[in-house]
Structure formats: structure tokens, C-alpha cells
Design an enzyme around this catalytic site. Structure first.
Site, PDB file in Angstrom:
ATOM      1  CG  HIS A   1     -39.157 -16.519  -5.341  1.00 19.45           C
ATOM      2  ND1 HIS A   1     -38.160 -15.835  -4.687  1.00 19.45           N
ATOM      3  CD2 HIS A   1     -39.093 -17.794  -4.888  1.00 19.45           C
ATOM      4  CE1 HIS A   1     -37.512 -16.652  -3.876  1.00 19.45           C
ATOM      5  NE2 HIS A   1     -38.063 -17.850  -3.973  1.00 19.45           N
TER       6      HIS A   1
ATOM      7  CB  VAL B   1     -33.569 -16.343  -5.114  1.00 11.49           C
ATOM      8  CG1 VAL B   1     -33.397 -15.162  -6.066  1.00 11.49           C
ATOM      9  CG2 VAL B   1     -32.836 -17.571  -5.655  1.00 11.49           C
TER      10      VAL B   1
ATOM     11  CD  GLN C   1     -36.608 -14.746   0.431  1.00 11.59           C
ATOM     12  OE1 GLN C   1     -37.028 -14.425   1.538  1.00 11.59           O
ATOM     13  NE2 GLN C   1     -36.642 -13.927  -0.612  1.00 11.59           N
TER      14      GLN C   1
ATOM     15  CG  ASN D   1     -39.922 -20.908   0.819  1.00  9.16           C
ATOM     16  OD1 ASN D   1     -40.870 -21.420   1.423  1.00  9.16           O
ATOM     17  ND2 ASN D   1     -39.295 -21.537  -0.156  1.00  9.16           N
TER      18      ASN D   1
HETATM   19  P1  AMP Z   1     -36.526 -20.047  -2.528  1.00  7.08           P
HETATM   20  O1  AMP Z   1     -35.747 -21.203  -1.931  1.00  7.08           O
HETATM   21  O2  AMP Z   1     -37.926 -19.913  -2.035  1.00  7.08           O
HETATM   22  O3  AMP Z   1     -35.739 -18.755  -2.440  1.00  7.08           O
HETATM   23  O4  AMP Z   1     -36.683 -20.402  -4.053  1.00  7.08           O
HETATM   24  C1  AMP Z   1     -35.696 -20.180  -5.003  1.00  7.08           C
HETATM   25  C2  AMP Z   1     -36.009 -21.095  -6.149  1.00  7.08           C
HETATM   26  O5  AMP Z   1     -35.287 -20.657  -7.275  1.00  7.08           O
HETATM   27  C3  AMP Z   1     -35.614 -22.554  -5.897  1.00  7.08           C
HETATM   28  O6  AMP Z   1     -36.767 -23.382  -5.973  1.00  7.08           O
HETATM   29  C4  AMP Z   1     -34.606 -22.837  -7.017  1.00  7.08           C
HETATM   30  O7  AMP Z   1     -34.712 -24.145  -7.532  1.00  7.08           O
HETATM   31  C5  AMP Z   1     -34.976 -21.790  -8.048  1.00  7.08           C
HETATM   32  N1  AMP Z   1     -33.916 -21.411  -8.956  1.00  7.08           N
HETATM   33  C6  AMP Z   1     -32.616 -21.148  -8.661  1.00  7.08           C
HETATM   34  N2  AMP Z   1     -31.941 -20.791  -9.767  1.00  7.08           N
HETATM   35  C7  AMP Z   1     -32.833 -20.827 -10.801  1.00  7.08           C
HETATM   36  C8  AMP Z   1     -32.755 -20.567 -12.200  1.00  7.08           C
HETATM   37  N3  AMP Z   1     -31.614 -20.187 -12.781  1.00  7.08           N
HETATM   38  N4  AMP Z   1     -33.883 -20.715 -12.939  1.00  7.08           N
HETATM   39  C9  AMP Z   1     -35.035 -21.104 -12.378  1.00  7.08           C
HETATM   40  N5  AMP Z   1     -35.179 -21.354 -11.065  1.00  7.08           N
HETATM   41  C10 AMP Z   1     -34.093 -21.220 -10.279  1.00  7.08           C
END
Ligand code: AMP
Length: 110
Positions: free
Chosen positions: A96, A92, A90, A83
């Protein structure tokens, strides 16, 4: 420091399934499939569109880690998703790759 940098630094816990000098893989906390693993570079790149030509080798490494982890998880068919930007989901801002497997996936994605 982003959430994922804290995971790299072991400041917050994660279910880590693979690590090498340049990449880390851990289970998504809110899995969208039976297998849902995030593969990240240890060097923080905020999002794919911010990667530079110098990041080329690292981007390749990320796909190699996906391939290795998918094999480790016993996946034959799987989906890899990035994303890029808030409008694409997105949340974070540390690059990733989502590795998703263990169920059928439809196309086009939502
Ligand atoms: P995105 O929405 O592509 O930025 O993906 C971020 C991902 O990080 C989401 O699928 C969340 O569920 C995952 N996420 C958020 N916090 C954590 C965490 N502490 N450990 C593992 N995954 C996480």
C-alpha cells in the site's frame, strides 16, 4: 486473507475514494494528516520488495492512482510513503502507498 483483501471484497467497510480494475483507494482509519489515503493493488503483493518485473505495469498504475486521488482531494503538495517490512513500520502485508496531505511535512522523516 489480509485486511486489505477483505476491504477489496467488501467484507469489511472502508471509506473508498477511488476504484478501478486494478487499484483501490480508501481513507486510512488512523489518519496521520488531514488527508491520509491508502492506495493498494487489487492483486495482492505482500510488500514492495516482493514485487517482480511482471508487476512493473501495476506499480506504475499505483502511482497514477495516487496522482489522480491527490488531484481529486485538491492536493498540490503531498507526500507518498511506502513502508517495506516490519522494521520500516509495515503492519499490513498487502502493498500500500500512503498518500498524505493537508499539512506541512518535514524532512528527513522519522
Ligand atoms: P503500514 O503501517 O504501512 O502497514 O500501514 C497500514 C495502515 O493501515 C495504517 O496506517 C493503519 O492505520 C491502516 N489501517 C489499518 N486497518 C485499517 C482499516 N480497517 N481501514 C483503513 N485503514 C486501516
Amino acid at each position: 486473507m489480509t485486511l486489505f483483501e477483505k476491504i477489496i471484497a467488501r467484507q469489511i467497510p472502508a471509506a473508498i475514494v477511488y476504484e478501478d480494475e486494478e487499484t483501490l483507494a480508501f481513507r486510512d482509519i488512523q489518519p496521520q494528516a488531514p488527508v491520509h489515503i491508502l492506495v493498494i493493488p487489487k492483486r495482492p503483493i505482500p510488500q514492495l520488495s516482493k514485487a517482480t518485473p511482471e508487476d512493473g505495469a501495476l506499480l506504475g498504475r499505483l502511482l497514477q492512482t495516487v496522482q489522480l486521488v491527490a488531484k481529486q482531494e485538491g492536493l498540490v503538495d503531498y507526500r507518498v510513503n511506502i513502508n517495506n517490512g516490519a522494521g520500516a513500520g509495515q503492519t499490513v502485508f498487502h502493498l500500500h502507498l500512503h498518500l498524505l496531505g493537508g499539512r506541512p511535512f518535514s524532512w528527513p522523516p522519522g
